[in-house]
Design an enzyme around this catalytic site. Sequence first.
Site, PDB file in Angstrom:
ATOM      1  CB  SER A 140      -1.916   9.392  -4.309  1.00  0.00           C
ATOM      2  OG  SER A 140      -2.393  10.133  -3.203  1.00  0.00           O
ATOM      3  CE1 TYR A 153      -0.801   5.372  -1.125  1.00  0.00           C
ATOM      4  CE2 TYR A 153      -1.086   7.740  -0.935  1.00  0.00           C
ATOM      5  CZ  TYR A 153      -1.485   6.528  -1.437  1.00  0.00           C
ATOM      6  OH  TYR A 153      -2.574   6.467  -2.280  1.00  0.00           O
TER       7      TYR A 153
HETATM    8  N1  LIG Z   1      -8.870   5.451  -1.701  1.00  0.00           N
HETATM    9  C1  LIG Z   1      -8.250   6.631  -1.785  1.00  0.00           C
HETATM   10  O1  LIG Z   1      -8.615   7.626  -1.132  1.00  0.00           O
HETATM   11  C2  LIG Z   1      -7.072   6.776  -2.701  1.00  0.00           C
HETATM   12  C3  LIG Z   1      -6.551   8.070  -2.900  1.00  0.00           C
HETATM   13  C4  LIG Z   1      -5.465   8.242  -3.721  1.00  0.00           C
HETATM   14  C5  LIG Z   1      -4.909   7.155  -4.360  1.00  0.00           C
HETATM   15  N2  LIG Z   1      -5.414   5.902  -4.168  1.00  0.00           N
HETATM   16  C6  LIG Z   1      -4.772   4.787  -4.865  1.00  0.00           C
HETATM   17  O2  LIG Z   1      -5.744   4.031  -5.560  1.00  0.00           O
HETATM   18  C7  LIG Z   1      -5.286   2.685  -5.674  1.00  0.00           C
HETATM   19  C8  LIG Z   1      -6.384   1.752  -5.215  1.00  0.00           C
HETATM   20  O3  LIG Z   1      -6.687   2.035  -3.856  1.00  0.00           O
HETATM   21  P1  LIG Z   1      -8.068   1.620  -3.193  1.00  0.00           P
HETATM   22  O4  LIG Z   1      -8.512   2.768  -2.392  1.00  0.00           O
HETATM   23  O5  LIG Z   1      -8.948   1.034  -4.227  1.00  0.00           O
HETATM   24  O6  LIG Z   1      -7.564   0.497  -2.167  1.00  0.00           O
HETATM   25  P2  LIG Z   1      -8.061  -0.982  -1.865  1.00  0.00           P
HETATM   26  O7  LIG Z   1      -7.375  -1.378  -0.603  1.00  0.00           O
HETATM   27  O8  LIG Z   1      -9.545  -1.060  -1.925  1.00  0.00           O
HETATM   28  O9  LIG Z   1      -7.464  -1.841  -3.086  1.00  0.00           O
HETATM   29  C9  LIG Z   1      -6.104  -2.145  -3.180  1.00  0.00           C
HETATM   30  C10 LIG Z   1      -5.963  -3.565  -3.707  1.00  0.00           C
HETATM   31  O10 LIG Z   1      -4.559  -3.857  -3.887  1.00  0.00           O
HETATM   32  C11 LIG Z   1      -4.381  -5.232  -3.560  1.00  0.00           C
HETATM   33  N3  LIG Z   1      -2.965  -5.535  -3.322  1.00  0.00           N
HETATM   34  C12 LIG Z   1      -2.230  -5.295  -2.200  1.00  0.00           C
HETATM   35  N4  LIG Z   1      -0.977  -5.760  -2.369  1.00  0.00           N
HETATM   36  C13 LIG Z   1      -0.915  -6.287  -3.628  1.00  0.00           C
HETATM   37  C14 LIG Z   1       0.116  -6.913  -4.372  1.00  0.00           C
HETATM   38  N5  LIG Z   1       1.343  -7.105  -3.859  1.00  0.00           N
HETATM   39  N6  LIG Z   1      -0.162  -7.335  -5.621  1.00  0.00           N
HETATM   40  C15 LIG Z   1      -1.412  -7.165  -6.149  1.00  0.00           C
HETATM   41  N7  LIG Z   1      -2.424  -6.591  -5.484  1.00  0.00           N
HETATM   42  C16 LIG Z   1      -2.173  -6.150  -4.238  1.00  0.00           C
HETATM   43  C17 LIG Z   1      -5.264  -5.419  -2.326  1.00  0.00           C
HETATM   44  O11 LIG Z   1      -5.501  -6.792  -2.063  1.00  0.00           O
HETATM   45  C18 LIG Z   1      -6.511  -4.645  -2.740  1.00  0.00           C
HETATM   46  O12 LIG Z   1      -7.437  -5.472  -3.407  1.00  0.00           O
HETATM   47  C19 LIG Z   1      -4.016   2.593  -4.835  1.00  0.00           C
HETATM   48  O13 LIG Z   1      -2.898   2.700  -5.692  1.00  0.00           O
HETATM   49  C20 LIG Z   1      -4.106   3.798  -3.930  1.00  0.00           C
HETATM   50  O14 LIG Z   1      -2.846   4.249  -3.505  1.00  0.00           O
HETATM   51  C21 LIG Z   1      -6.490   5.693  -3.348  1.00  0.00           C
END
Ligand SMILES: NC(=O)c1ccc[n+]([C@@H]2O[C@H](COP(=O)([O-])OP(=O)(O)OC[C@H]3O[C@@H](n4cnc5c(N)ncnc54)[C@H](O)[C@@H]3O)[C@@H](O)[C@H]2O)c1
Length: 258
Positions: A140, A153
Site C-alpha cells: 500500500s 496498517y
Molecule cells: N482498496 C484499497 O484502497 C487498497 C489500497 C492499498 C492497498 N490495498 C490492499 O489490497 C489488498 C486487497 O484489498 P481489497 O481492497 O481488495 O480488500 P477486500 O476487503 O475487498 O478484500 C480482502 C479479502 O481478504 C480476505 N481475508 C481477510 N482475512 C483473511 C485471512 N485471515 N485469510 C485469508 N483471507 C482473508 C477477506 O475475506 C477479503 O475477501 C489488501 O492487502 C489491502 O491492504 C487496498
Amino acid sequence: MSSFIGKTAIITGGASGIGQRVAEDIVAQGGNVVIGDVNVALGKKLASKLGSHGSFVELDVSRGADCSLAIETAVSTFGGVNFLVNSAIRMAAKPLIELSETDWRKTLDVGLTGTFLMSQAFARHLNKKGSPGAIVNISSIGAQHPYGGSGPYSAVKAGVTLLTEQMAIEWAEHGIRVNALAPGTIETPLTTYLKDPEVRESRTRAVPLQRIGQPADISNGVLYLLSDSASWVTATTLTVDGGVTKTLFNYLKGRGWS
Ligand SMILES: NC(=O)c1ccc[n+]([C@@H]2O[C@H](COP(=O)([O-])OP(=O)(O)OC[C@H]3O[C@@H](n4cnc5c(N)ncnc54)[C@H](O)[C@@H]3O)[C@@H](O)[C@H]2O)c1
C-alpha cells in the site's frame, strides 16, 4: 503470448476486491486460479463463476496448515502452482492510542505473518519440484506514509515491503521472483468510505490523474509483475496510485522563485 496459459496462481484474499479482479484476469488470460479466503460464501461464488479454471479453498493465511492446504489444492486440482498473489488483509482501523493488543496482534498475523507463511509454503513447494515461480505481495502507499487512524496498517505494509525484498534476494537463486505492488485508493469493499460523496470528491481531487483507482488498475500491474515481461524484475515495489504520493509540494505555498 499470454504468460498465464495453463499456469496456476494462488490468490489469498481472492474472494473480494483486488484479489477477485486478479483472479478473473488470470483466468481470462488462460490461467487457473485457487482462490484462498476466509469468506467461504464469496469465494465459492467466484470459483463457480470461473468454472473449470477456478477453485476455492478455505484459507486463513495466519495458519501455516491452511497455507499448506492451499498448495495441496492447487496441485490436486490443477497439477501444480506457478504464481502467488498475497492480497488478504484484516483491518483494525483505530487511532494507536485506542488500539487493543488483540487487534494489533491479529492484524499483523494476517497482513504480515500471513504473507510470510503463504510465501514460505509456496517457495518450499517450488524448491522441492525445482520449478521457478513469481510472487506479488499487495502492499500500500500506506507503507511509505503513515496512515493515521489505520491502526497497525502502515506498520504491516512497511513490513511487507521489506519482507518482499528479503524473500526476493534469498529466493532468486531458486528462480523465484518476489515483488510488491503499492496501490493508492482503490474502489473495493474495503473502501466503503468512498460512498460518501464528499470523501469521494476530495480523494478524487487529490489524485493528479483525477480519478479513484479501480481493481483493474491494480490487476494490470500484478499481471505484469507475474508475467515473463518482468523476468528481470525482482525485489521492487510498483506504486500504482494515480500520482498521489508525489503531490506534497502541491500543498505548500511559495513555489514561485521568480
Ligand atoms: N482498496 C484499497 O484502497 C487498497 C489500497 C492499498 C492497498 N490495498 C490492499 O489490497 C489488498 C486487497 O484489498 P481489497 O481492497 O481488495 O480488500 P477486500 O476487503 O475487498 O478484500 C480482502 C479479502 O481478504 C480476505 N481475508 C481477510 N482475512 C483473511 C485471512 N485471515 N485469510 C485469508 N483471507 C482473508 C477477506 O475475506 C477479503 O475477501 C489488501 O492487502 C489491502 O491492504 C487496498
